[in-house]
Design a protein around this motif. Structure first.
Motif, mmCIF file in Angstrom:
data_model
loop_
_atom_site.group_PDB
_atom_site.id
_atom_site.type_symbol
_atom_site.label_atom_id
_atom_site.label_comp_id
_atom_site.label_asym_id
_atom_site.label_seq_id
_atom_site.Cartn_x
_atom_site.Cartn_y
_atom_site.Cartn_z
ATOM 1 N N ARG A 8 24.964 -50.766 34.997
ATOM 2 C CA ARG A 8 24.266 -50.968 36.262
ATOM 3 C C ARG A 8 22.922 -50.245 36.253
ATOM 4 N N PHE A 22 19.178 -56.450 43.077
ATOM 5 C CA PHE A 22 20.614 -56.628 43.279
ATOM 6 C C PHE A 22 21.379 -55.409 42.779
ATOM 7 N N TYR A 23 20.994 -54.896 41.607
ATOM 8 C CA TYR A 23 21.742 -53.787 41.017
ATOM 9 C C TYR A 23 21.320 -52.425 41.533
ATOM 10 N N LEU A 112 21.122 -64.150 44.449
ATOM 11 C CA LEU A 112 21.207 -62.709 44.216
ATOM 12 C C LEU A 112 20.669 -61.925 45.407
ATOM 13 N N LEU A 115 23.266 -61.899 48.115
ATOM 14 C CA LEU A 115 24.440 -61.109 47.758
ATOM 15 C C LEU A 115 24.165 -59.605 47.658
ATOM 16 N N ARG A 116 22.907 -59.231 47.714
ATOM 17 C CA ARG A 116 22.578 -57.808 47.609
ATOM 18 C C ARG A 116 23.210 -57.025 48.763
ATOM 19 N N MET A 120 31.181 -60.355 47.832
ATOM 20 C CA MET A 120 31.313 -61.810 47.724
ATOM 21 C C MET A 120 32.709 -62.224 48.187
ATOM 22 N N TRP A 129 32.487 -67.373 40.121
ATOM 23 C CA TRP A 129 31.881 -66.254 39.415
ATOM 24 C C TRP A 129 31.554 -66.625 37.968
ATOM 25 N N LEU A 144 26.794 -60.967 36.114
ATOM 26 C CA LEU A 144 27.024 -60.853 37.547
ATOM 27 C C LEU A 144 28.181 -59.879 37.740
ATOM 28 N N ILE A 146 29.969 -57.879 40.353
ATOM 29 C CA ILE A 146 29.992 -57.943 41.814
ATOM 30 C C ILE A 146 31.365 -57.560 42.348
ATOM 31 N N GLN A 147 31.364 -57.058 43.580
ATOM 32 C CA GLN A 147 32.613 -56.772 44.277
ATOM 33 C C GLN A 147 33.023 -58.015 45.065
ATOM 34 N N TRP A 223 36.323 -55.505 41.513
ATOM 35 C CA TRP A 223 35.116 -55.782 40.735
ATOM 36 C C TRP A 223 35.338 -56.993 39.839
#
Length: 225
Positions: A8, A22-23, A112, A115-116, A120, A129, A144, A146-147, A223
């Protein structure tokens, strides 16, 4: 996971501003209450079921912050060559739809951005995904991570706790909605499926003490990396 945190940090310096942004968002704690959390119901429609061989046609996102936020929902069409494709018949795509379609890289950047700072929300989210993961790797050489909350997984756990046998077709989005008395909806349209998923999630929360009580750990947030 040390490798996840390290990856990350690397992605926070990505040369694409949307990937970096996003990250740069901090991970959301599983102990956080859902009423305090931004979730985004997401659905993708594709030309098939293989991320390697098929393409994304459209993406819909419906923000969910305590309630369904239709005002800020978004729908993206992606430019694809679909002549003589079964996807045209399945998804009802018209020439007018394709005329409004955008470049895939531009759409991925906008997704993205939505989704920041969010979790999701999806039904059978692994497939959505995997498609997004593959296309992000292709365009930006970025994953990607993502949670996610998966309404299908949440429903499966509920049925298992009730010791109900699970048979084929029992966990489709339509079948899950029927058990909560939610109306039928037109499937194979990303907009309808994303909204239908958000509505199902609200109904599921009602069985967990309501949106003001439930926490992300109660709905199986995890995750996807």
């Amino acid at each position: 996971m040390i490798w996840k945190s390290r990856r990350r940090r690397q992605l926070q310096q990505h040369n694409n501003a949307y990937v970096a942004g996003f990250y740069q968002a901090e991970p959301i704690k599983r102990s956080q209450r859902i009423i305090e959390t931004k979730l985004v119901a997401l659905d993708v429609e594709t030309t098939g079921l293989s991320p390697l061989n098929d393409r994304i046609i459209s993406v819909a996102v419906v923000p969910f912050s305590g309630s369904i936020d239709l005002q800020h929902s978004r729908y993206f069409m992606i430019q694809q060559q679909l002549k003589n494709s079964d996807a045209v018949l399945i998804h009802g795509i018209t020439d007018e739809d394709m005329a409004a379609a955008e470049d895939e890289e531009v759409v991925l950047e906008q997704v993205l951005d939505v989704l920041r700072n969010a979790v999701m929300l999806a039904h059978h989210g692994d497939l959505d995904w995997r498609f997004l993961q593959h296309r992000l790797q292709l365009h930006f050489q970025a994953p990607l991570m993502i949670q996610m909350v998966d309404t299908m997984g949440l429903e499966m756990r509920r049925l298992q706790l009730q010791q109900q046998p699970i048979v084929d077709g029992m966990l489709t989005l339509g079948a899950c909605r029927q058990r909560y008395g939610l109306p039928d909806f037109a499937q194979h349209d990303a907009r309808n499926d994303a909204l239908a998923t958000a509505e199902l999630f609200l109904a599921q929360l009602s069985r967990l003490g309501g949106i003001h009580k439930a926490r992300l750990k109660d709905v199986g947030m995890h995750w996807k990396t």
